[in-house]
Design an enzyme around this catalytic site. Structure first.
Site, mmCIF file in Angstrom:
data_model
loop_
_atom_site.group_PDB
_atom_site.id
_atom_site.type_symbol
_atom_site.label_atom_id
_atom_site.label_comp_id
_atom_site.label_asym_id
_atom_site.label_seq_id
_atom_site.Cartn_x
_atom_site.Cartn_y
_atom_site.Cartn_z
ATOM 1 N N GLU A 77 -7.051 -16.132 9.657
ATOM 2 C CA GLU A 77 -7.693 -16.108 11.153
ATOM 3 C C GLU A 77 -8.489 -17.229 11.457
ATOM 4 O O GLU A 77 -9.627 -17.106 11.913
ATOM 5 C CB GLU A 77 -8.154 -14.706 11.617
ATOM 6 C CG GLU A 77 -7.274 -13.725 11.342
ATOM 7 C CD GLU A 77 -7.852 -12.467 11.912
ATOM 8 O OE1 GLU A 77 -9.001 -12.348 12.271
ATOM 9 O OE2 GLU A 77 -6.975 -11.435 12.128
ATOM 10 N N ASN A 113 -3.295 -16.581 6.301
ATOM 11 C CA ASN A 113 -2.900 -15.531 6.982
ATOM 12 C C ASN A 113 -3.547 -15.695 8.458
ATOM 13 O O ASN A 113 -4.427 -16.008 8.537
ATOM 14 C CB ASN A 113 -3.690 -14.361 6.199
ATOM 15 C CG ASN A 113 -3.142 -13.080 6.593
ATOM 16 O OD1 ASN A 113 -1.752 -12.966 6.518
ATOM 17 N ND2 ASN A 113 -3.877 -12.128 6.849
ATOM 18 N N HIS A 157 0.591 -7.132 13.531
ATOM 19 C CA HIS A 157 -0.183 -6.027 14.546
ATOM 20 C C HIS A 157 0.424 -6.140 16.008
ATOM 21 O O HIS A 157 0.065 -6.675 16.535
ATOM 22 C CB HIS A 157 -1.636 -6.268 14.606
ATOM 23 C CG HIS A 157 -2.281 -6.091 13.227
ATOM 24 N ND1 HIS A 157 -2.261 -4.940 12.355
ATOM 25 C CD2 HIS A 157 -2.872 -6.990 12.332
ATOM 26 C CE1 HIS A 157 -2.989 -5.056 11.326
ATOM 27 N NE2 HIS A 157 -3.268 -6.265 11.318
ATOM 28 N N GLU A 171 0.605 -7.495 7.405
ATOM 29 C CA GLU A 171 -0.401 -6.348 7.989
ATOM 30 C C GLU A 171 0.442 -5.519 9.124
ATOM 31 O O GLU A 171 -0.162 -5.245 10.094
ATOM 32 C CB GLU A 171 -1.493 -6.886 8.622
ATOM 33 C CG GLU A 171 -2.552 -7.819 7.694
ATOM 34 C CD GLU A 171 -3.954 -8.090 8.235
ATOM 35 O OE1 GLU A 171 -4.187 -7.632 9.094
ATOM 36 O OE2 GLU A 171 -4.504 -9.008 7.516
ATOM 37 N N ASP A 229 1.723 -3.139 11.510
ATOM 38 C CA ASP A 229 1.636 -2.019 12.328
ATOM 39 C C ASP A 229 2.242 -1.977 13.860
ATOM 40 O O ASP A 229 2.128 -3.169 14.516
ATOM 41 C CB ASP A 229 0.428 -1.047 12.279
ATOM 42 C CG ASP A 229 -0.943 -1.898 12.627
ATOM 43 O OD1 ASP A 229 -0.555 -2.973 13.418
ATOM 44 O OD2 ASP A 229 -2.047 -1.716 12.094
HETATM 45 C C1 XIL Z 1 -9.663 -4.360 9.428
HETATM 46 C C2 XIL Z 1 -9.558 -3.024 9.007
HETATM 47 O O1 XIL Z 1 -8.442 -2.466 9.102
HETATM 48 C C3 XIL Z 1 -10.410 -2.192 9.254
HETATM 49 O O2 XIL Z 1 -10.924 -1.153 8.791
HETATM 50 C C4 XIL Z 1 -11.947 -3.059 9.404
HETATM 51 O O3 XIL Z 1 -12.626 -2.172 10.099
HETATM 52 C C5 XIL Z 1 -11.686 -4.484 10.049
HETATM 53 O O4 XIL Z 1 -10.591 -5.264 9.588
HETATM 54 N N1 XIL Z 1 -6.905 -8.475 10.461
HETATM 55 C C6 XIL Z 1 -7.143 -8.406 9.226
HETATM 56 C C7 XIL Z 1 -7.589 -7.389 8.561
HETATM 57 O O5 XIL Z 1 -6.846 -9.615 8.446
HETATM 58 O O6 XIL Z 1 -8.432 -7.760 7.306
HETATM 59 C C8 XIL Z 1 -8.350 -6.339 9.761
HETATM 60 O O7 XIL Z 1 -8.437 -5.278 8.948
HETATM 61 C C9 XIL Z 1 -7.089 -6.017 10.697
HETATM 62 C C10 XIL Z 1 -6.913 -7.461 11.334
#
Ligand code: XIL
Length: 342
Positions: free
Chosen positions: A151, A194, A230, A260, A262
């Site tokens: 990010e 990422n 996400h 990641e 969801d």
């Molecule tokens: C999130 C975790 O799921 C949480 O438990 C934590 O509090 C914060 O990070 N993008 C990412 C992940 O690259 O590392 C993040 O994970 C979610 C968003």
């Protein structure tokens, strides 16, 4: 008409339920296809039977949800702690699963000793270089890939550099530096950039493309791009847009993983939303499998019992492939079906 080991999820009018598709599971379907299906793991949950057995049965890749980030791995300068991450890597080894490293450089999960210290540019570079070298050395030979930088682009318009300790102390060159140091530390592991929100078409996706194209042009060692995914049902990419994005990254010589995923829906859950959610998972799986450079589909958790969504987006949840009782959801069957189709 059975969902071996799961029980049947009954949903009136839904075709995409567990009882109608292949019944030997996600991991088996992925293996037949030579594909990776993964889940983000909280190592402290591995002691729970339901969690550990679903993870080993259904997935062939793990990634630490938090345990490999900067704050937990370097709690004091030059002092490292890999307890949780090592437990996860050992679980993966014992169950024949791959491991992704997540992540070496991010603007979040930074320890106070770092952010509250006063450091010169040279010192900040030294700290980052030392961190990358030590963490990568510890996991050398055990990982498939590392998210070297996570990010680096801002969440909002105009998608310039993400504000961070690293940007402020070192400048935007920290991204290239991190990849070069990572390649020095481990010549064999794949190095990923990422990013969030740049999965389909649009300005964030273009900014991500531009960043990694610039890196390729400058000869910075990068092997792949992680598309986090996400999403909500309304804001998910179409098959066409996602596939086109994966293809253009492929033309740069880059792999892609869906890192990641969801798909959050309002809670309490409505059956119609579970079906719409399954469509999103199906589309993403289709777009990924349609491109040979797309290597993995990873969900951000194992089941709805443990997901960051309810805390992050109040009123939403139920974002993963298994419900809170580890029963497969329509989304699960959708992904299994795509993996089983040609
Ligand atoms: C999130 C975790 O799921 C949480 O438990 C934590 O509090 C914060 O990070 N993008 C990412 C992940 O690259 O590392 C993040 O994970 C979610 C968003």
């Amino acid at each position: 008409m059975s969902c071996r080991g799961f029980g049947i999820l009954v949903l009136a009018g839904a075709a995409a339920v567990c009882s109608f598709g292949q019944t030997d599971g996600l991991r088996a379907a992925a293996r037949r296809r030579g594909f990776l299906v993964g889940a983000a793991v909280n190592p402290s949950l591995l002691a729970q039977d339901a969690y550990a057995s679903a993870l080993a049965r259904e997935f062939n890749l793990v990634v630490a949800e938090n345990a490999m980030k900067f704050a937990p791995t370097e709690p004091a300068r030059g002092e490292f702690n890999f307890d949780g991450a090592d437990r996860m890597a050992e679980f993966a080894r014992a169950h024949g699963m791959k491991v992704r490293g997540h992540n070496l450089v991010w603007h979040q999960s930074l320890p106070k000793w770092l952010t509250e210290g006063s450091w010169s540019r040279e010192e900040a570079m030294q700290i980052l270089h030392d961190h990358i070298r030590a963490v990568m050395a510890h996991f050398k030979g055990k990982l498939l890939c590392w998210d070297v930088v996570n990010e680096a682009i801002a969440y909002g318009q105009p998608f310039g550099p993400q504000k961070s300790f690293w940007l402020e102390k070192i400048g935007p060159e920290y991204v290239d530096m991190a990849f070069r140091w990572a390649r020095e530390a481990d010549p064999d592991v794949k190095l990923y950039y990422n990013e969030t929100g740049g999965e389909g078409a649009g300005a964030k996706s273009d900014a991500t493309y531009k960043l990694v194209k610039g890196m390729r042009d400058r000869g910075v060692p990068i092997d792949g791009v992680g598309l986090q995914m996400h999403v909500t049902v309304q804001r998910a990419p179409t098959v066409e847009a996602l596939s086109a994005n994966i293809k253009r990254l492929g033309k740069l010589g880059l792999e892609v993983q869906i890192t990641e995923m969801d798909v959050r829906i309002p809670v309490p859950v409505a059956d119609t939303d579970l079906i719409a959610q399954a469509d999103v998972y199906r589309n993403v799986a289709r777009a990924c499998l349609a491109n040979s450079n797309c290597k993995a589909l990873i969900t951000w958790g194992v089941s709805d019992a443990h997901s960051w969504i309810p805390a992050k987006h109040p009123g939403f949840g139920a974002a993963l492939l298994f419900d809170a009782e580890y029963r497969p959801k329509p989304a699960y069957q959708a992904v299994v079906d795509v993996l089983g189709s040609r």
